[in-house]
Enzyme design. Structure first.
Site, mmCIF file in Angstrom:
data_model
loop_
_atom_site.group_PDB
_atom_site.id
_atom_site.type_symbol
_atom_site.label_atom_id
_atom_site.label_comp_id
_atom_site.label_asym_id
_atom_site.label_seq_id
_atom_site.Cartn_x
_atom_site.Cartn_y
_atom_site.Cartn_z
ATOM 1 N N GLY A 1 0.840 -1.190 0.000
ATOM 2 C CA GLY A 1 0.000 0.000 0.000
ATOM 3 C C GLY A 1 0.871 1.234 0.000
ATOM 4 O O GLY A 1 1.515 1.538 1.011
ATOM 5 N N ALA A 2 0.931 1.928 -1.140
ATOM 6 C CA ALA A 2 1.808 3.096 -1.267
ATOM 7 C C ALA A 2 1.017 4.399 -1.194
ATOM 8 O O ALA A 2 1.373 5.387 -1.828
ATOM 9 C CB ALA A 2 2.596 3.028 -2.578
ATOM 10 N N VAL B 1 -0.112 6.669 4.195
ATOM 11 C CA VAL B 1 0.582 6.013 5.308
ATOM 12 C C VAL B 1 1.801 5.256 4.791
ATOM 13 O O VAL B 1 2.903 5.386 5.314
ATOM 14 C CB VAL B 1 -0.351 5.045 6.073
ATOM 15 C CG1 VAL B 1 0.434 4.264 7.127
ATOM 16 C CG2 VAL B 1 -1.483 5.805 6.744
ATOM 17 N N GLY B 2 1.607 4.468 3.743
ATOM 18 C CA GLY B 2 2.687 3.647 3.217
ATOM 19 C C GLY B 2 3.862 4.452 2.690
ATOM 20 O O GLY B 2 5.022 4.158 3.002
ATOM 21 N N ARG C 1 -14.853 2.373 12.049
ATOM 22 C CA ARG C 1 -13.865 1.365 11.672
ATOM 23 C C ARG C 1 -14.551 0.038 11.367
ATOM 24 O O ARG C 1 -14.102 -0.733 10.524
ATOM 25 C CB ARG C 1 -12.835 1.190 12.790
ATOM 26 C CG ARG C 1 -11.851 2.334 12.885
ATOM 27 C CD ARG C 1 -10.755 2.040 13.908
ATOM 28 N NE ARG C 1 -9.724 3.064 13.851
ATOM 29 C CZ ARG C 1 -9.768 4.218 14.497
ATOM 30 N NH1 ARG C 1 -10.809 4.475 15.270
ATOM 31 N NH2 ARG C 1 -8.787 5.092 14.391
ATOM 32 N N ASN D 1 -12.347 -4.647 3.797
ATOM 33 C CA ASN D 1 -10.921 -4.898 3.959
ATOM 34 C C ASN D 1 -10.562 -6.349 4.231
ATOM 35 O O ASN D 1 -9.396 -6.734 4.079
ATOM 36 C CB ASN D 1 -10.364 -3.992 5.055
ATOM 37 C CG ASN D 1 -10.220 -2.557 4.574
ATOM 38 O OD1 ASN D 1 -10.218 -2.302 3.368
ATOM 39 N ND2 ASN D 1 -10.100 -1.622 5.486
ATOM 40 N N ARG E 1 -1.370 9.968 20.757
ATOM 41 C CA ARG E 1 -2.435 10.979 20.772
ATOM 42 C C ARG E 1 -2.750 11.400 22.212
ATOM 43 O O ARG E 1 -2.889 12.593 22.508
ATOM 44 C CB ARG E 1 -3.679 10.420 20.065
ATOM 45 C CG ARG E 1 -3.511 10.346 18.555
ATOM 46 C CD ARG E 1 -4.653 9.612 17.867
ATOM 47 N NE ARG E 1 -4.532 9.747 16.412
ATOM 48 C CZ ARG E 1 -5.108 8.942 15.532
ATOM 49 N NH1 ARG E 1 -5.857 7.933 15.955
ATOM 50 N NH2 ARG E 1 -4.949 9.143 14.238
ATOM 51 N N HIS F 1 -8.454 -0.973 18.797
ATOM 52 C CA HIS F 1 -8.218 0.329 18.172
ATOM 53 C C HIS F 1 -9.551 0.853 17.662
ATOM 54 O O HIS F 1 -9.982 0.547 16.556
ATOM 55 C CB HIS F 1 -7.228 0.166 17.015
ATOM 56 C CG HIS F 1 -6.838 1.457 16.357
ATOM 57 N ND1 HIS F 1 -6.367 2.542 17.063
ATOM 58 C CD2 HIS F 1 -6.845 1.832 15.053
ATOM 59 C CE1 HIS F 1 -6.089 3.524 16.218
ATOM 60 N NE2 HIS F 1 -6.373 3.122 15.002
#
Length: 308
Positions: free
Chosen positions: A9-10, A13-14, A88, A95, A151, A175
């Protein structure tokens, strides 16, 4: 030989993680993505930053899993992006299919790697990766608690106008909405925050921590957080690759610890060259234990829906 790290995954985040790793200069990085030419372009751009910043890391972008062969560590960031108003849990079905396929391809080419899962819903996806890979539990870990704790520490430091380095804290559990920030164990330069802030204000900070991801999603409008998540993954990778044996909250597979059986939940772990080398069991109050059990039950429900 240099450590080989693959990032699946670019996206934000990636690619941010890839840049952070390149600047560490202890590993070669492969970025895989299904979008044609995109990871190749980002990798070339990062390579060209090397002469300026002084790193020699090799960075490869690819659309072919064969290029990930013999990776020591694989970070899974790919998945359907979270959108405003989306929990989520809404991401689960979308996913599950993606992560299943990713893990199947990764273990084909790197059967001895470690897996760090970042895709949401995090704990359920870590459980899925563990199930599909068949790896021992020390080689599959989820990134969640490091980010949630960062956080929590940020908000406390802002409230007290102190350095974040002086704030120590733990956030346990899944999470998401049921995470368990342990305010009782939070200290600022060794002083419990209960002596520095009123209980009502601490509870407000805890709630903001629970809503931390959603707050950023709503502000951005499109997409979600990536600077702090990539930094959190980097800290985990540092501890594994450099065998630092840091203790940090991560999503790990529990087999009786904290009274939780056969489930990925966020708890303090020792991360080293062998992955999850120890699960640290904190002495929790009855209320804290109840909250952790509630959080675990929420994860268990997602696992049940996935049918694994």
């Amino acid at each position: 030989m240099r450590t080989k790290i693959t990032i699946v995954g670019a996206g934000f985040v990636g690619s941010t993680l890839a840049q952070r790793l390149a600047e560490r200069d202890y590993a070669d990085v492969v970025m895989y993505d299904i979008v044609p030419n995109m990871p190749q372009g980002k990798a070339l751009d990062m390579l060209q930053a090397g002469p300026v910043l002084g790193y020699d890391s090799l960075i490869v972008g690819t659309n072919d899993y064969a290029d990930t062969a013999n990776s020591d560590l694989v970070v899974i960031t790919s998945g359907f992006p979270r959108k405003p108003g989306m929990s989520r849990d809404d991401l689960l079905r979308k996913n599950q299919e993606i992560v299943t396929q990713v893990v199947q391809e990764i273990i084909k080419y790197s059967p001895n790697c470690m897996l760090i899962v970042v895709t949401n819903p995090l704990d359920a996806m870590a459980q899925l990766a563990y199930h599909v890979s068949g790896f021992p539990r020390n080689r599959v870990v989820g990134m969640a608690g490091v980010l949630d704790t960062a956080r929590f520490r940020t908000f406390i430091a802002q409230e007290l106008n102190v350095s974040v380095r002086d704030v120590q804290a733990y956030v346990l559990g899944g999470h998401g909405d049921t995470m368990v920030p342990l305010a009782r164990m939070c200290t600022v330069a060794g002083v419990p925050i209960s002596q520095l802030l009123p209980a009502e204000r601490i509870e407000q900070i805890i709630q903001r921590t629970r809503d931390g991801g959603a707050e950023i999603v709503n502000l951005l409008g499109t997409g979600s957080a990536y600077f702090a998540p990539s930094a959190a993954v980097l800290q985990m990778i540092d501890s594994i690759v450099l065998d630092k044996k840091m203790i940090m909250p991560c999503s790990a597979y529990l087999q009786g610890e904290y009274g939780i059986q056969n489930l990925f939940v966020g708890v303090p772990v020792k991360l080293g060259a062998n992955g999850v080398e120890q699960i640290i069991e904190l002495e929790l109050t009855e209320d804290e234990r109840a909250l952790l059990q509630k959080s675990a039950a929420a994860v268990q429900e997602l696992v049940k829906v996935m049918g694994i």
